[in-house]
Scaffold this active site. Structure first.
Site, short mmCIF file in Angstrom:
data_model
loop_
_atom_site.label_atom_id
_atom_site.label_comp_id
_atom_site.label_asym_id
_atom_site.label_seq_id
_atom_site.Cartn_x
_atom_site.Cartn_y
_atom_site.Cartn_z
N ASP A 132 20.77 2.10 2.15
CA ASP A 132 20.40 3.52 2.06
C ASP A 132 18.93 3.71 1.71
O ASP A 132 18.22 4.50 2.35
CB ASP A 132 21.26 4.24 1.03
CG ASP A 132 22.72 4.34 1.48
OD1 ASP A 132 22.95 4.37 2.70
OD2 ASP A 132 23.59 4.38 0.61
N ARG B 77 19.87 3.57 -15.43
CA ARG B 77 19.26 4.73 -14.77
C ARG B 77 18.11 5.34 -15.54
O ARG B 77 17.05 5.62 -14.96
CB ARG B 77 20.32 5.80 -14.44
CG ARG B 77 21.22 5.55 -13.22
CD ARG B 77 21.04 4.29 -12.55
NE ARG B 77 21.77 4.12 -11.31
CZ ARG B 77 22.14 2.94 -10.84
NH1 ARG B 77 21.87 1.85 -11.52
NH2 ARG B 77 22.76 2.85 -9.69
N ASP C 200 25.28 8.91 -11.13
CA ASP C 200 23.90 8.40 -11.15
C ASP C 200 22.87 9.47 -10.78
O ASP C 200 21.78 9.50 -11.33
CB ASP C 200 23.78 7.18 -10.22
CG ASP C 200 24.50 5.96 -10.81
OD1 ASP C 200 24.57 5.86 -12.04
OD2 ASP C 200 25.00 5.13 -10.03
N SER D 125 30.55 -1.03 -2.67
CA SER D 125 29.24 -0.60 -3.14
C SER D 125 29.10 -1.14 -4.56
O SER D 125 29.95 -0.89 -5.40
CB SER D 125 29.18 0.92 -3.12
OG SER D 125 28.23 1.37 -4.05
N1 ARG Z 1 31.16 4.77 -12.28
C1 ARG Z 1 30.11 3.99 -12.81
C2 ARG Z 1 29.12 4.84 -13.54
O1 ARG Z 1 29.12 6.02 -13.37
C3 ARG Z 1 29.48 3.09 -11.78
C4 ARG Z 1 28.40 3.65 -10.93
C5 ARG Z 1 27.96 2.63 -9.96
N2 ARG Z 1 26.82 3.06 -9.22
C6 ARG Z 1 26.56 2.69 -7.98
N3 ARG Z 1 25.49 3.16 -7.43
N4 ARG Z 1 27.36 1.89 -7.29
O2 ARG Z 1 28.33 4.37 -14.33
#
Ligand code: ARG
Length: 391
Positions: free
Chosen positions: A14, A93, A122, A173
């Site tokens: 992406d 993040r 995120d 992912s």
């Molecule tokens: N659900 C988890 C969180 O909110 C994992 C997020 C994973 N992010 C990703 N871009 N695959 O922290």
């Protein structure tokens, strides 16, 4: 439209497609990859960003900063969202956002872009952090705001013969860093479907067990089996050993901030070993009412960070509380690794545990006769109430 945009670049499909795609919209792209301990060839990925048309591509080595400034505070607060998720992605993040904001300022960028979808946490974490750190920058979210779906991205990449490594290969992912790995998508979206073994990359299934000794100083892990190591080294060593013995697999239904329940899979061997060890050392060294209060604040801390409010005065205040509590959390913990991490022994020079007080054997110093009076006084309020109103 147009100007300069700093893009949070992972090297994945992406954000790779986003480079020429933003270019088509008239943006000059500065691609920024932040190394928080994810495996792979980030250097090569960054080189590819230039081939894809980025005017500048940077690799930021943030492993030490991530370990010391984000993972250690999480460990100090034994942070587990909904009692289970050690905040792997949630912790990285705000750090990535911090570097994006700094580079945007330095390069005079007008905008900052991320590759998050509109369905996850995120996007909120990036945007809540950027609202604080780069309030004047415009935020672009191509995947979310302009419906750049995965299939579109693949088609776009194929049409233009873009040099991109990931296509339809992985059914999942994933997001990796020093604290663990998040795994989503594909068959995992069916909560009735067990996690296929191929979803896991850093944990094995194993019937064997292995014991390690972890040394802590003031709440910070400083040694493994007596050998002093840096925080980054400790996270790597514990990930490797605990992962080998199958520690750290998490399969849960989680409540996202945006209101969706999702099935989430994690492997976090370091977190799921260090947190129980640290909790046990706290049990030995923290005064009872401090420990009780801390357990409540730990929940608040985990929720806050999960929900993207790292750069908030409450998090700063909670970390100040954590720091004071951790001054006495020094000692060693032995942990048996085998599917889960089981504490087998703990000791501290400043343990509040006192065998002379606790023993049922010879030499007890606790005055049992005091306990009778204590019981009478302790129960007085409820005894009076029951006398007047009945039970
Ligand atoms: N659900 C988890 C969180 O909110 C994992 C997020 C994973 N992010 C990703 N871009 N695959 O922290």
């Amino acid at each position: 439209m147009g100007g300069r945009v700093v893009l949070a670049y992972s090297g994945g499909l992406d954000t790779s497609v986003a480079i020429p795609w933003l270019g088509d919209q008239g943006w000059e792209v500065v691609a920024v990859a932040v190394d928080v301990g994810q495996p792979g060839e980030l250097g090569a990925d960054v080189a590819r960003a230039s081939e894809l048309g980025a005017v500048e591509a940077r690799l930021v080595d943030a492993q030490t900063e991530f370990a010391e400034g984000f993972v250690l505070p999480a460990l100090a607060m034994n942070a587990l969202y909904q009692g289970r998720y050690p905040l792997v992605s949630a912790l990285s993040r705000p750090l990535i956002a911090k570097h994006l904001a700094a580079i945007a300022r330095e390069t005079g960028a007008d905008a900052i872009a991320h590759g998050c979808t509109g369905k996850g946490n995120d996007q909120i974490r990036f945007e809540a952090a950027l609202a604080v750190l780069a309030p004047d920058a415009r935020v672009l979210a191509p995947v979310r705001d302009w419906d750049l779906t995965r299939d579109d991205a693949i088609e776009y990449a194929q049409q233009r013969a873009l040099p991109i490594k990931t296509t339809r290969s992985s059914p999942y992912s994933t997001d990796d860093n020093l604290w663990g790995r998040s795994i989503e998508c594909g068959v995992l979206e069916d909560p009735w479907h067990p996690v296929p073994e191929d979803a896991f990359a850093i944990t094995c299934t194993s019937d064997a067990t292995h014991e390690i000794e972890l040394g802590f100083e003031q709440g910070v892990p400083v040694a493994v089996d007596g050998e002093r190591l840096t925080p980054v080294e400790i996270l790597n060593v514990v990930t490797k050993v605990a992962g080998t013995y199958g520690v750290g697999r998490i399969d849960m239904v989680e409540d996202r901030l945006i209101g969706i329940k999702s099935r989430e899979v994690y492997e976090a061997p370091a977190a799921m070993t260090l947190i129980p060890a640290h909790q046990e050392l706290e049990a030995l060294t923290l005064e009872r009412s401090v420990a009780r209060e801390k357990r409540k604040l730990e929940q608040t801390w985990a929720d806050l960070v999960y929900e993207g409010l790292w750069f908030s005065p409450l998090r700063t205040a909670l970390d100040a509380f954590a720091r004071v509590t951790q001054q006495v959390v020094t000692g060693e913990v032995r942990v048996r690794l085998g599917t889960t991490a089981q504490v087998t022994a703990r000791r501290s020079q400043v343990a509040l545990y006192d065998t002379a007080l606790a023993t049922y054997g010879e030499g007890a110093t606790f005055r049992e006769e005091d306990a009778a009076g204590f019981s009478r006084i302790w129960s007085l309020p409820s005894k009076r109430f029951a006398k007047v109103h009945g039970v």
